[in-house]
Design a protein around this motif. Structure first.
Motif, mmCIF file in Angstrom:
data_model
loop_
_atom_site.group_PDB
_atom_site.id
_atom_site.type_symbol
_atom_site.label_atom_id
_atom_site.label_comp_id
_atom_site.label_asym_id
_atom_site.label_seq_id
_atom_site.Cartn_x
_atom_site.Cartn_y
_atom_site.Cartn_z
ATOM 1 N N LEU A 5 29.497 57.282 48.245
ATOM 2 C CA LEU A 5 30.036 56.915 47.047
ATOM 3 C C LEU A 5 29.288 55.110 46.800
ATOM 4 O O LEU A 5 29.032 54.674 47.576
ATOM 5 N N VAL A 6 29.014 55.112 45.668
ATOM 6 C CA VAL A 6 28.652 53.728 44.900
ATOM 7 C C VAL A 6 29.954 52.877 44.389
ATOM 8 O O VAL A 6 30.631 53.741 43.216
ATOM 9 N N LEU A 7 30.099 51.874 44.766
ATOM 10 C CA LEU A 7 31.125 50.995 44.075
ATOM 11 C C LEU A 7 30.574 49.772 43.443
ATOM 12 O O LEU A 7 29.791 49.119 44.170
ATOM 13 N N ARG A 8 30.510 49.773 42.130
ATOM 14 C CA ARG A 8 29.767 48.577 41.383
ATOM 15 C C ARG A 8 30.587 48.269 40.198
ATOM 16 O O ARG A 8 31.536 48.848 39.839
ATOM 17 N N LEU A 49 35.841 45.309 36.285
ATOM 18 C CA LEU A 49 36.161 46.616 36.293
ATOM 19 C C LEU A 49 35.286 47.266 37.175
ATOM 20 O O LEU A 49 34.035 47.472 37.210
ATOM 21 N N ILE A 50 35.865 47.946 38.284
ATOM 22 C CA ILE A 50 35.001 48.212 39.516
ATOM 23 C C ILE A 50 34.851 49.780 39.145
ATOM 24 O O ILE A 50 35.936 50.561 38.879
ATOM 25 N N THR A 64 37.584 54.380 38.440
ATOM 26 C CA THR A 64 37.694 53.142 38.100
ATOM 27 C C THR A 64 38.832 52.359 38.693
ATOM 28 O O THR A 64 39.944 53.203 39.104
ATOM 29 N N VAL A 65 38.838 51.150 38.880
ATOM 30 C CA VAL A 65 40.081 50.358 38.761
ATOM 31 C C VAL A 65 39.631 48.990 38.284
ATOM 32 O O VAL A 65 38.756 48.362 38.556
ATOM 33 N N ILE A 66 40.601 48.530 37.363
ATOM 34 C CA ILE A 66 40.578 46.989 37.070
ATOM 35 C C ILE A 66 41.232 45.978 37.960
ATOM 36 O O ILE A 66 42.309 45.942 38.333
ATOM 37 N N ALA A 67 40.295 45.071 38.656
ATOM 38 C CA ALA A 67 40.967 44.286 39.706
ATOM 39 C C ALA A 67 40.813 42.587 38.693
ATOM 40 O O ALA A 67 40.037 41.990 39.128
ATOM 41 N N GLY A 68 41.937 42.639 38.125
ATOM 42 C CA GLY A 68 41.965 41.301 37.360
ATOM 43 C C GLY A 68 42.586 40.106 38.198
ATOM 44 O O GLY A 68 43.671 40.025 38.817
ATOM 45 N N LEU A 94 38.291 52.501 46.048
ATOM 46 C CA LEU A 94 38.576 51.616 45.015
ATOM 47 C C LEU A 94 39.358 50.654 45.324
ATOM 48 O O LEU A 94 39.389 49.470 44.666
ATOM 49 N N LEU A 95 40.640 50.979 45.798
ATOM 50 C CA LEU A 95 41.741 49.848 46.179
ATOM 51 C C LEU A 95 41.167 48.850 46.978
ATOM 52 O O LEU A 95 41.490 47.547 47.031
#
Ligand SMILES: CC(C)(COP(=O)(O)OP(=O)(O)OC[C@H]1O[C@@H](n2cnc3c(N)ncnc32)[C@H](O)[C@@H]1OP(=O)(O)O)[C@@H](O)C(=O)NCCC(=O)NCCS
Length: 145
Positions: A5-8, A49-50, A64-68, A94-95
């Motif tokens: 997996l790529v997280l970007r 937005l990851i 996705t997850v939005i880490a605001g 993601l978390l």
């Protein structure tokens, strides 16, 4: 799966793909689920937005997850994984990435809004160490131009 997996961070050119992913994968809809809403988010904070994507197809978002981070609190939104990619550690990855970002920014606690009837979500949040605080409820006021 997570090793492949790529997280970007999300990019503005993939906003239509992200909206399509949320339409098939997210729980419920958000008032900001449109191209203008996501573009404003990325303009405000390009890193928040990851996106998770397969390592062999890094341009294709599957989660996705939005880490605001607003300088005061850490808020998570739009945790969603493509239905045919679930239960392979994408949500947990993601978390973990969101948590890493918040720690680097100096955050102290993470909030997530979770529907009371979202049992699937509850299991995922609990597995990642989150607990509900039942004494709070959400108060809202929509803004009109
Ligand atoms: C919630 C969601 C993001 C989880 O994504 P995922 O990639 O399947 O999650 P993971 O594979 O990383 O699971 C992490 C852990 O959560 C728990 N979990 C996740 N899905 C589960 C399920 N269907 N049944 C039981 N436990 C589950 C497990 O403890 C799991 O760890 P394990 O597989 O080692 O047992 C995904 O199901 C989803 O997109 N749901 C719809 C949108 C949603 O509800 N989002 C949350 C909004 S608040």
């Amino acid at each position: 799966m997570t090793s492949e997996l790529v997280l970007r961070p999300a990019t503005p050119d993939e906003i239509p793909a992200l909206l399509a992913l949320w339409a098939r994968a997210a729980k419920g809809t958000s008032i900001t689920d449109d191209a203008a809403g996501v573009a404003a988010l990325l303009a405000r904070d390009p890193q928040c937005l990851i996106v998770a994507a397969p390592a062999d197809d890094p341009g294709r978002p599957i989660g996705t997850v939005i880490a605001g981070w607003d300088g005061w609190r850490c808020h998570l939104y739009r945790l969603a994984v493509d239905p045919d990619r679930r239960r392979r550690g994408v949500g947990a990855a993601l978390l973990a990435a969101a948590e890493e970002r918040f720690i680097a920014l100096g955050g102290r606690r993470i909030d997530a809004m979770v529907l009371d009837d979202n049992e699937l979500g509850h299991r995922t949040w609990k597995a990642a160490g989150y607990r509900p605080e039942a004494r709070w409820s959400r108060w809202v006021k929509p803004l009109t131009a």
